[in-house]
Structure formats: structure tokens, C-alpha cells
Design a protein around this motif. Structure first.
Motif, PDB file in Angstrom:
ATOM      1  N   GLY A 104       0.820  -1.214   0.000  1.00 58.34           N
ATOM      2  CA  GLY A 104       0.000   0.000   0.000  1.00 58.34           C
ATOM      3  C   GLY A 104       0.847   1.254   0.000  1.00 58.34           C
ATOM      4  N   ASP A 105       1.858   1.293   0.845  1.00 55.61           N
ATOM      5  CA  ASP A 105       2.748   2.460   0.891  1.00 55.61           C
ATOM      6  C   ASP A 105       3.454   2.658  -0.445  1.00 55.61           C
ATOM      7  OD1 ASP A 105       2.074   3.040   3.490  1.00 55.61           O
ATOM      8  OD2 ASP A 105       3.871   2.162   4.382  1.00 55.61           O
ATOM      9  N   ALA A 106       3.922   1.549  -1.035  1.00 53.03           N
ATOM     10  CA  ALA A 106       4.627   1.637  -2.320  1.00 53.03           C
ATOM     11  C   ALA A 106       3.680   2.105  -3.424  1.00 53.03           C
ATOM     12  CB  ALA A 106       5.234   0.291  -2.674  1.00 53.03           C
ATOM     13  N   PHE A 107       2.439   1.628  -3.379  1.00 52.28           N
ATOM     14  CA  PHE A 107       1.467   2.035  -4.394  1.00 52.28           C
ATOM     15  C   PHE A 107       1.186   3.534  -4.305  1.00 52.28           C
ATOM     16  CE2 PHE A 107      -2.782   2.887  -5.969  1.00 52.28           C
ATOM     17  CZ  PHE A 107      -2.794   2.226  -7.195  1.00 52.28           C
ATOM     18  N   ILE A 108       0.979   4.030  -3.100  1.00 53.68           N
ATOM     19  CA  ILE A 108       0.696   5.458  -2.914  1.00 53.68           C
ATOM     20  C   ILE A 108       1.873   6.302  -3.387  1.00 53.68           C
ATOM     21  CG2 ILE A 108       0.298   7.252  -1.182  1.00 53.68           C
ATOM     22  CD1 ILE A 108      -1.251   5.105   0.434  1.00 53.68           C
ATOM     23  N   ALA A 109       3.083   5.880  -3.040  1.00 52.63           N
ATOM     24  CA  ALA A 109       4.265   6.638  -3.452  1.00 52.63           C
ATOM     25  C   ALA A 109       4.390   6.668  -4.972  1.00 52.63           C
ATOM     26  CB  ALA A 109       5.515   6.017  -2.830  1.00 52.63           C
ATOM     27  N   ALA A 110       4.196   5.527  -5.621  1.00 50.55           N
ATOM     28  CA  ALA A 110       4.327   5.481  -7.073  1.00 50.55           C
ATOM     29  C   ALA A 110       3.188   6.204  -7.770  1.00 50.55           C
ATOM     30  CB  ALA A 110       4.391   4.022  -7.537  1.00 50.55           C
ATOM     31  N   ALA A 111       1.990   6.139  -7.197  1.00 49.29           N
ATOM     32  CA  ALA A 111       0.835   6.801  -7.800  1.00 49.29           C
ATOM     33  C   ALA A 111       0.954   8.320  -7.739  1.00 49.29           C
ATOM     34  CB  ALA A 111      -0.453   6.353  -7.101  1.00 49.29           C
ATOM     35  N   GLY A 112       1.906   8.816  -6.964  1.00 51.06           N
ATOM     36  CA  GLY A 112       2.151  10.255  -6.914  1.00 51.06           C
ATOM     37  C   GLY A 112       2.571  10.822  -8.255  1.00 51.06           C
ATOM     38  N   ALA A 113       2.942   9.958  -9.200  1.00 49.40           N
ATOM     39  CA  ALA A 113       3.250  10.428 -10.554  1.00 49.40           C
ATOM     40  C   ALA A 113       2.013  11.010 -11.227  1.00 49.40           C
ATOM     41  CB  ALA A 113       3.811   9.282 -11.385  1.00 49.40           C
ATOM     42  N   TRP A 114       0.840  10.640 -10.706  1.00 47.62           N
ATOM     43  CA  TRP A 114      -0.428  11.210 -11.162  1.00 47.62           C
ATOM     44  C   TRP A 114      -1.011  11.999  -9.985  1.00 47.62           C
ATOM     45  CZ3 TRP A 114       1.174   6.253 -12.108  1.00 47.62           C
ATOM     46  CH2 TRP A 114       1.275   5.852 -13.444  1.00 47.62           C
ATOM     47  N   PRO A 115      -0.587  13.236  -9.784  1.00 44.70           N
ATOM     48  CA  PRO A 115      -0.989  13.992  -8.591  1.00 44.70           C
ATOM     49  C   PRO A 115      -2.507  14.074  -8.448  1.00 44.70           C
ATOM     50  CG  PRO A 115       0.748  15.132  -9.775  1.00 44.70           C
ATOM     51  CD  PRO A 115       0.288  14.021 -10.665  1.00 44.70           C
ATOM     52  N   HIS A 116      -2.971  13.889  -7.211  1.00 49.96           N
ATOM     53  CA  HIS A 116      -4.403  13.999  -6.940  1.00 49.96           C
ATOM     54  C   HIS A 116      -4.593  14.204  -5.437  1.00 49.96           C
ATOM     55  CE1 HIS A 116      -8.695  13.075  -6.709  1.00 49.96           C
ATOM     56  NE2 HIS A 116      -8.731  13.240  -8.026  1.00 49.96           N
ATOM     57  N   ALA A 117      -5.646  14.932  -5.078  1.00 55.84           N
ATOM     58  CA  ALA A 117      -5.910  15.247  -3.670  1.00 55.84           C
ATOM     59  C   ALA A 117      -6.171  14.001  -2.833  1.00 55.84           C
ATOM     60  CB  ALA A 117      -7.101  16.194  -3.570  1.00 55.84           C
ATOM     61  N   VAL A 118      -6.649  12.912  -3.459  1.00 53.31           N
ATOM     62  CA  VAL A 118      -6.960  11.711  -2.690  1.00 53.31           C
ATOM     63  C   VAL A 118      -5.717  11.152  -2.004  1.00 53.31           C
ATOM     64  CG1 VAL A 118      -6.578  10.065  -4.593  1.00 53.31           C
ATOM     65  CG2 VAL A 118      -8.205   9.516  -2.770  1.00 53.31           C
ATOM     66  N   LEU A 119      -4.555  11.406  -2.558  1.00 57.14           N
ATOM     67  CA  LEU A 119      -3.323  10.903  -1.950  1.00 57.14           C
ATOM     68  C   LEU A 119      -3.083  11.505  -0.573  1.00 57.14           C
ATOM     69  CD1 LEU A 119      -1.057  11.056  -5.142  1.00 57.14           C
ATOM     70  CD2 LEU A 119      -2.036   9.000  -4.089  1.00 57.14           C
ATOM     71  N   GLU A 120      -3.577  12.715  -0.376  1.00 55.86           N
ATOM     72  CA  GLU A 120      -3.418  13.376   0.924  1.00 55.86           C
ATOM     73  C   GLU A 120      -4.411  12.854   1.949  1.00 55.86           C
ATOM     74  OE1 GLU A 120      -0.902  15.360   1.455  1.00 55.86           O
ATOM     75  OE2 GLU A 120      -0.308  15.070  -0.641  1.00 55.86           O
ATOM     76  N   LEU A 121      -5.507  12.255   1.480  1.00 56.32           N
ATOM     77  CA  LEU A 121      -6.526  11.739   2.401  1.00 56.32           C
ATOM     78  C   LEU A 121      -6.177  10.355   2.934  1.00 56.32           C
ATOM     79  CD1 LEU A 121      -9.870  12.738   0.602  1.00 56.32           C
ATOM     80  CD2 LEU A 121      -8.820  13.813   2.601  1.00 56.32           C
ATOM     81  N   LEU A 122      -5.355   9.637   2.208  1.00 56.07           N
ATOM     82  CA  LEU A 122      -5.012   8.284   2.630  1.00 56.07           C
ATOM     83  C   LEU A 122      -4.078   8.307   3.834  1.00 56.07           C
ATOM     84  CD1 LEU A 122      -4.567   6.695  -0.877  1.00 56.07           C
ATOM     85  CD2 LEU A 122      -6.060   5.778   0.920  1.00 56.07           C
ATOM     86  N   PRO A 123      -4.354   7.485   4.832  1.00 53.41           N
ATOM     87  CA  PRO A 123      -3.482   7.460   6.010  1.00 53.41           C
ATOM     88  C   PRO A 123      -2.183   6.725   5.716  1.00 53.41           C
ATOM     89  CG  PRO A 123      -5.120   5.736   6.187  1.00 53.41           C
ATOM     90  CD  PRO A 123      -5.454   6.520   4.940  1.00 53.41           C
ATOM     91  N   LYS A 124      -1.214   6.883   6.595  1.00 52.52           N
ATOM     92  CA  LYS A 124       0.007   6.107   6.479  1.00 52.52           C
ATOM     93  C   LYS A 124      -0.304   4.646   6.786  1.00 52.52           C
ATOM     94  CE  LYS A 124       3.308   9.779   7.465  1.00 52.52           C
ATOM     95  NZ  LYS A 124       4.477  10.209   8.264  1.00 52.52           N
ATOM     96  N   GLU A 125       0.457   3.759   6.177  1.00 53.52           N
ATOM     97  CA  GLU A 125       0.264   2.319   6.320  1.00 53.52           C
ATOM     98  C   GLU A 125      -1.136   1.899   5.892  1.00 53.52           C
ATOM     99  OE1 GLU A 125       1.431   1.174  10.307  1.00 53.52           O
ATOM    100  OE2 GLU A 125       3.519   1.110   9.681  1.00 53.52           O
ATOM    101  N   ALA A 126      -1.610   2.475   4.803  1.00 47.50           N
ATOM    102  CA  ALA A 126      -2.888   2.052   4.243  1.00 47.50           C
ATOM    103  C   ALA A 126      -2.711   0.704   3.558  1.00 47.50           C
ATOM    104  CB  ALA A 126      -3.394   3.079   3.240  1.00 47.50           C
ATOM    105  N   PRO A 127      -3.550  -0.286   3.857  1.00 50.22           N
ATOM    106  CA  PRO A 127      -3.453  -1.564   3.166  1.00 50.22           C
ATOM    107  C   PRO A 127      -3.575  -1.388   1.651  1.00 50.22           C
ATOM    108  CG  PRO A 127      -4.840  -1.776   5.103  1.00 50.22           C
ATOM    109  CD  PRO A 127      -4.562  -0.312   4.932  1.00 50.22           C
TER     110      PRO A 127
END
Length: 223
Positions: A104-127
Motif C-alpha cells: 500500500g505504501d509503495a502504491f501510494i508513493a508510485a501513484a504520486g506520478a499522477w498527482p491527486h488530492a486523494v493521496l493526501e486523504l489516505l493514512p500512512k500504512e494504508a493496506p
């Protein structure tokens, strides 16, 4: 314009579920490695049965339910945080916990290549499924297609592990993927209608294999 958005959503989903997307899914077998060592998964037929059991009654089904919930909750940071807490709590072993959190952490980090506000809503250690569902919804990727692609990627990961463990060949692996299409479509359709009340599994052997893998001696995989 609508067609362009649909193509963009498809391309993003293909990128996120690609084996080349840097989440490290190739490092995990979800307990399959222990099942092979114990002689419970001896050949391609057993590997196929293992995959379909996880899809219909085990960890892949639960992941699909979490993904659907996160997709519907993509604008609600509190709901996403609560789903992440529940997902971590339901991890059946220490390795399963690390697997879903690290993916989950790796997915969120890599998905940052497509910036979006939802990334800020996700908690740390999201499954992993929580992260995937929320990000997909944020980018307008349809729920059923997201679940189907996620499940297909999960099946592919297990099949790849089985090939590397020597219980199936490349041709067998492709045959398992082909034979699993109908089940993946059916499970995705059910998961679209699911709620968190539908969480649950009946895969005791797979779950205990994941636990026992923690003390396995020689290992190729992290789970």
C-alpha cells in the motif's frame, strides 16, 4: 471528451496493475511457498485450486471488499482511515500485515506520478486494496474494472510464485490465468455490491500456511 477520459482511466489502471509498477508484489507468495514445502500444492492443478479458493473464499475476496469500500469512500478521510485500521487488524499473520502495508505504501508513493488530492486523504500504512480503491476512484476509474484488474494482478502474482517454486510451467500459468477469467469477473461483480459486513474467509490451510511461513528456513519470498 468522455471517450478521452475513459482511455486515460484505462491507461492508468493498466499502469498501476502492471508487473512493472514499483510496488514489489513479486516478493510475496501469500503463504504459497509454505504450502509447496508441505506438499499441499504439488502441481498446476493444485495451484489453480489454490488461486480459485483465495478468490472466492479467502484473502483476495477480502481485498476486493476493502477496495470497493475505499473506492466509495475516496472523499472521506475518516472513512479511509477506519478502513485502513480494520484492514490492518484483519491481517492474519505478521507477514500478511507487512505485505499489505508495504504494498500500500509503495502504491501510494508510485501513484504520486499522477498527482491527486486523494493521496493526501489516505493514512500512512494504508493496506494495498484500500490505497488502490481510493486512488482509482479519485481518477475516475470505474469500480468493477478496478476490482477485476486488481484481482487479475493478484492471481498473476500467485501464479508467478508457483512457477518460480517449480509446481507449474509457463504454459500451465497461462492456462490458469485463462481459466480464472470467469471467476474473477464473478467475484468482481459480487464485490461491487459488497459492504464491510461481507468480509470473511474460509481458507484455514492458506491462512495457517501464511503464519507458518514466518518460521520457514530457506525462503524465496517474503510471505
Amino acid at each position: 471528451m468522455s471517450e478521452d477520459r475513459g482511455v486515460a482511466a484505462l491507461l492508468r489502471l493498466m499502469a498501476w496493475m502492471s508487473p512493472a509498477f514499483p510496488v514489489g508484489g513479486f516478493s510475496y507468495s501469500g503463504g504459497l511457498e509454505k504450502a509447496v514445502e508441505d506438499g499441499r500444492a504439488r502441481d498446476a492443478a493444485a495451484l489453480h485450486g489454490w488461486v480459485e479458493t483465495l478468490l472466492c473464499h479467502g484473502s483476495l475476496w477480502n481485498d476486493a471488499v476493502f477496495l470497493a469500500h475505499a473506492w466509495r469512500s475516496s472523499k472521506d478521510g475518516v472513512a479511509l482511515s477506519e478502513a485502513a485500521d480494520l484492514g490492518r487488524a484483519l491481517a492474519g499473520s505478521a507477514e500478511r500485515y507487512r505485505e499489505t502495508v508495504l504494498l500500500g505504501d509503495a502504491f501510494i508513493a508510485a501513484a504520486g506520478a499522477w498527482p491527486h488530492a486523494v493521496l493526501e486523504l489516505l493514512p500512512k500504512e494504508a493496506p494495498y486494496p484500500v490505497a488502490t480503491g481510493a486512488v482509482a476512484a479519485g481518477h475516475g476509474v470505474p469500480l468493477r474494472e478496478t476490482i477485476a484488474a486488481f484481482l487479475h494482478a493478484g492471481v498473476s502474482q500467485i501464479v508467478s510464485a508457483g512457477i518460480r517454486l517449480g509446481v507449474a510451467g509457463q504454459k500451465d500459468g497461462v492456462a490458469i490465468l485463462a481459466a480464472s477469467e470467469g471467476v474473477i469477473a464473478e467475484v468482481a461483480a459480487r464485490a461491487v455490491q459488497s459492504t464491510l459486513d461481507d468480509l470473511g474467509s474460509a481458507t484455514i490451510i492458506a491462512d495457517t500456511a501464511a503464519m507458518r511461513h514466518e518460521t520457514q528456513g530457506t525462503r524465496l519470498f517474503r510471505s
